[in-house]
Design a protein around this motif. Structure first.
Motif, PDB file in Angstrom:
ATOM      1  N   ILE A 112       1.022  -1.378   0.019  1.00 16.45           N
ATOM      2  CA  ILE A 112      -0.112   0.011   0.273  1.00 16.45           C
ATOM      3  C   ILE A 112       0.905   1.217   0.117  1.00 16.45           C
ATOM      4  N   ILE A 113       1.925   1.194   0.398  1.00 15.44           N
ATOM      5  CA  ILE A 113       3.136   2.178   0.602  1.00 15.44           C
ATOM      6  C   ILE A 113       3.571   2.753  -0.391  1.00 15.44           C
ATOM      7  N   ASP A 114       4.181   1.760  -0.922  1.00 16.89           N
ATOM      8  CA  ASP A 114       4.812   1.688  -2.710  1.00 16.89           C
ATOM      9  C   ASP A 114       3.703   2.136  -3.531  1.00 16.89           C
ATOM     10  N   THR A 115       2.199   1.472  -3.580  1.00 16.13           N
ATOM     11  CA  THR A 115       1.379   2.260  -4.112  1.00 16.13           C
ATOM     12  C   THR A 115       1.315   4.037  -4.159  1.00 16.13           C
ATOM     13  N   ILE A 116       1.315   4.214  -3.358  1.00 16.05           N
ATOM     14  CA  ILE A 116       0.524   5.919  -2.762  1.00 16.05           C
ATOM     15  C   ILE A 116       2.283   6.561  -3.010  1.00 16.05           C
ATOM     16  N   VAL A 117       2.995   5.433  -2.977  1.00 17.18           N
ATOM     17  CA  VAL A 117       4.519   6.809  -3.026  1.00 17.18           C
ATOM     18  C   VAL A 117       4.628   6.701  -4.392  1.00 17.18           C
ATOM     19  N   GLU A 118       3.961   5.924  -5.947  1.00 19.07           N
ATOM     20  CA  GLU A 118       3.868   5.981  -6.532  1.00 19.07           C
ATOM     21  C   GLU A 118       3.324   6.305  -7.293  1.00 19.07           C
ATOM     22  N   THR A 119       2.312   6.629  -6.843  1.00 21.22           N
ATOM     23  CA  THR A 119       1.218   7.572  -7.575  1.00 21.22           C
ATOM     24  C   THR A 119       1.374   9.137  -7.594  1.00 21.22           C
ATOM     25  N   VAL A 120       2.338   9.450  -6.246  1.00 17.06           N
ATOM     26  CA  VAL A 120       2.553  11.075  -5.727  1.00 17.06           C
ATOM     27  C   VAL A 120       3.549  10.803  -6.697  1.00 17.06           C
ATOM     28  N   LEU A 131      -3.247  16.259  -1.955  1.00 13.90           N
ATOM     29  CA  LEU A 131      -3.294  16.314  -0.371  1.00 13.90           C
ATOM     30  C   LEU A 131      -4.142  14.710  -0.084  1.00 13.90           C
ATOM     31  N   ILE A 132      -3.156  14.570   0.230  1.00  8.64           N
ATOM     32  CA  ILE A 132      -3.230  13.115   0.868  1.00  8.64           C
ATOM     33  C   ILE A 132      -2.880  13.207   2.467  1.00  8.64           C
ATOM     34  N   VAL A 133      -4.524  12.812   3.608  1.00 14.17           N
ATOM     35  CA  VAL A 133      -4.047  13.236   4.712  1.00 14.17           C
ATOM     36  C   VAL A 133      -3.781  11.879   5.492  1.00 14.17           C
ATOM     37  N   PHE A 134      -3.113  12.121   6.679  1.00 14.76           N
ATOM     38  CA  PHE A 134      -2.567  10.340   7.243  1.00 14.76           C
ATOM     39  C   PHE A 134      -2.829  10.419   8.665  1.00 14.76           C
ATOM     40  N   PRO A 135      -4.276   9.760   9.334  1.00 12.73           N
ATOM     41  CA  PRO A 135      -4.278  10.883  10.365  1.00 12.73           C
ATOM     42  C   PRO A 135      -3.570   9.770  11.990  1.00 12.73           C
ATOM     43  N   GLY A 136      -2.985  11.132  12.477  1.00 15.71           N
ATOM     44  CA  GLY A 136      -2.219  10.458  13.922  1.00 15.71           C
ATOM     45  C   GLY A 136      -3.469   9.581  14.875  1.00 15.71           C
ATOM     46  N   ILE A 154      -7.726   1.382  -1.930  1.00 16.95           N
ATOM     47  CA  ILE A 154      -5.814   2.204  -1.922  1.00 16.95           C
ATOM     48  C   ILE A 154      -5.112   1.704  -3.608  1.00 16.95           C
ATOM     49  N   SER A 155      -5.988   2.292  -4.835  1.00 14.45           N
ATOM     50  CA  SER A 155      -5.082   1.598  -6.423  1.00 14.45           C
ATOM     51  C   SER A 155      -4.841   2.966  -6.577  1.00 14.45           C
ATOM     52  N   GLU A 156      -3.907   2.841  -7.346  1.00 16.09           N
ATOM     53  CA  GLU A 156      -2.955   3.846  -8.261  1.00 16.09           C
ATOM     54  C   GLU A 156      -3.944   4.657  -9.336  1.00 16.09           C
ATOM     55  N   PRO A 157      -4.778   3.849 -10.356  1.00 18.75           N
ATOM     56  CA  PRO A 157      -5.942   4.280 -11.452  1.00 18.75           C
ATOM     57  C   PRO A 157      -7.117   5.549 -10.220  1.00 18.75           C
ATOM     58  N   LEU A 158      -7.496   4.723  -8.863  1.00 13.95           N
ATOM     59  CA  LEU A 158      -8.699   5.515  -8.326  1.00 13.95           C
ATOM     60  C   LEU A 158      -8.043   6.702  -7.585  1.00 13.95           C
ATOM     61  N   LEU A 159      -6.542   6.546  -7.021  1.00 12.27           N
ATOM     62  CA  LEU A 159      -5.816   7.927  -6.267  1.00 12.27           C
ATOM     63  C   LEU A 159      -5.684   9.017  -7.917  1.00 12.27           C
ATOM     64  N   LEU A 160      -5.656   8.723  -8.909  1.00 12.86           N
ATOM     65  CA  LEU A 160      -5.083   9.418  -9.652  1.00 12.86           C
ATOM     66  C   LEU A 160      -6.177   9.984 -10.556  1.00 12.86           C
ATOM     67  N   ASP A 178      -6.352   3.587   8.480  1.00  8.87           N
ATOM     68  CA  ASP A 178      -6.764   1.525   7.998  1.00  8.87           C
ATOM     69  C   ASP A 178      -6.729   1.219   6.909  1.00  8.87           C
ATOM     70  N   SER A 179      -5.844   1.618   5.935  1.00 11.74           N
ATOM     71  CA  SER A 179      -5.512   1.254   4.727  1.00 11.74           C
ATOM     72  C   SER A 179      -6.008   1.612   3.794  1.00 11.74           C
ATOM     73  N   ARG A 180      -7.008   2.251   3.748  1.00 10.39           N
ATOM     74  CA  ARG A 180      -8.172   2.594   2.853  1.00 10.39           C
ATOM     75  C   ARG A 180      -8.476   3.779   2.341  1.00 10.39           C
ATOM     76  N   ILE A 181      -9.133   4.190   1.738  1.00  8.92           N
ATOM     77  CA  ILE A 181      -9.966   5.144   1.194  1.00  8.92           C
ATOM     78  C   ILE A 181     -11.022   5.810   1.716  1.00  8.92           C
ATOM     79  N   GLN A 182     -10.693   6.415   2.832  1.00 10.63           N
ATOM     80  CA  GLN A 182     -12.238   6.389   3.831  1.00 10.63           C
ATOM     81  C   GLN A 182     -12.837   7.722   3.637  1.00 10.63           C
TER      82      GLN A 182
END
Length: 387
Positions: A112-120, A131-136, A154-160, A178-182
């Motif tokens: 999932i981290i690799d997907t987010i980094v590749e998309t960014v 803008l992508i928010v990761f809550p604490g 989480i997927s690259e096509p959806l984020l793009l 929780d490893s999902r786009i909420q």
């Protein structure tokens, strides 16, 4: 062992050890809280006021001491009004700590981290703002507005597609939890610290604003420059994709139950614990530990127990006794005089036959820290008769 150490050990009660432990915990929580910029100003004010109060008492500055004693409520109210944001932020940090509740975060999958980094990286290359928010651990609800609930994988096509310039929600932020786009199309609070966002756009201002309000991490992709920046703990840091992957792994790992509190090293936390314990010991010696012995005389009632229903104690009878107690000032401060009584047992009495009873043996509820030096009268002659 020196005599004063023996005396000290003999005077320390279990309640004193518990007292020191509670104060140590409170001081440690305060030190952890005050390490963050948002609460340092409040901490400085509280420390200065406390130091001034102690100095006023030490130098016998009566006017200043009187102002503190009579104006403490106004001072507390003023601090609450002036630093309400700091206090609220500190309480949120406290209730979100790993001691008070279990973390709701699972360690993120590396895929999932690799997907987010590749998309960014793709968004930065094409200069598409994001803008992508990761809550604490602290809640976001009070700080964000709007948003559309999606709860998608989480997927690259959806984020793009979400951040595509022609997408309706591309200007808002995406919440990943929780490893999902909420949620998507969230609106974040804007920072007023223009010096840190100088030369950057609204996305950086919003990311910095949210990181100043809570412990969330925000990833920003600049539409004008194609750079990648993260906002965390009120700071903006520009990174490359490799650095972003490392920071995301560290941040998401820090949200698990087994992680270090607020990213602090074990040595830092042990130093703060030692400082908190030392300060609690010092405060106990200054305000709780006293070696002076006091002697006080109190008036306590004499009660007659287990008398037959149709009998009464013949007059005259003693109603009160004077009890002289010896002990420390600390023991007298916690003494409940209303609980002490001379309780005389009359179960074995015979009608008309006088009986001499000891008041010292019948004295009840005297704390173990105090000793009875004298009691007057020491004996009571009791006669009972029929009603």
């Amino acid at each position: 062992m020196p005599s004063y150490l023996n005396e000290l050990i003999e005077q320390i009660r279990l309640a004193d050890a518990l007292d020191i432990g509670i104060v140590t915990l409170l001081i440690y929580v305060g030190l952890v809280w005050l390490r963050h910029r948002s609460t340092q100003s409040l901490g400085v004010v509280i420390v200065l006021l406390a130091a001034l109060y102690v100095l006023a008492g030490w130098l016998e500055m009566y006017l200043t001491t009187m102002v503190f004693q009579y104006g403490i409520i106004a001072v507390i109210f003023s601090i609450i009004v002036i630093f309400q944001q700091d206090i609220r932020h500190g309480i949120e940090r406290l209730v979100s700590s790993r001691w008070l509740r279990q973390s709701k975060h699972d360690s993120a999958d590396s895929g999932i981290i690799d997907t987010i980094v590749e998309t960014v990286a793709v968004l930065a290359r094409d200069q598409i703002g994001a803008l992508i928010v990761f809550p604490g651990r602290e809640p976001l609800t009070r700080h964000v507005r709007g948003g559309v609930l999606v709860d998608a994988e989480i997927s690259e096509p959806l984020l793009l597609s979400i951040f595509h310039p022609k997408s309706p929600g591309h200007d808002g932020a995406v919440l990943i939890e929780d490893s999902r786009i909420q949620q998507l199309s969230l609106h974040l609070p804007l920072s007023s610290n223009l010096m840190k966002v100088q030369g950057s756009g609204t996305r950086h201002t919003a990311a910095l604003g949210l990181s100043e309000c809570c412990d969330a991490l925000v990833v920003v992709v600049s539409e004008e420059r194609g750079t990648i920046t993260i906002a965390h703990n009120g700071e903006l840091t520009e990174l490359d994709p490799a650095g972003l992957a490392q920071r995301l792994e560290q941040f998401l790992a820090s949200q698990t139950v087994t992680s270090n509190l607020r990213g602090e090293s074990g040595w830092d936390r042990w130093c703060m614990r030692f400082a908190a314990f030392s300060l609690a010991i010092l405060l106990w010696f200054l305000f709780a530990y006293q070696t002076a012995t006091l002697q006080r005389t109190i008036i306590v009632p004499i009660e007659y127990r287990n008398l037959a229903e149709d009998w009464v104690v013949a007059e005259p009878r003693s109603s009160y006794a004077e009890v002289t107690l010896v002990g420390s000032d600390k023991a007298f401060k916690i003494l409940d005089v209303s609980a002490i009584a001379v309780s005389l047992e009359l179960k074995d009495m015979q009608l008309g036959t006088p009986k001499r009873l000891s008041t010292e043996q019948a004295l009840t509820n005297v704390p173990s820290e105090l000793s009875v030096n004298e009691i007057v009268p020491r004996w009571v002659n009791v006669v009972v008769r029929q009603k």
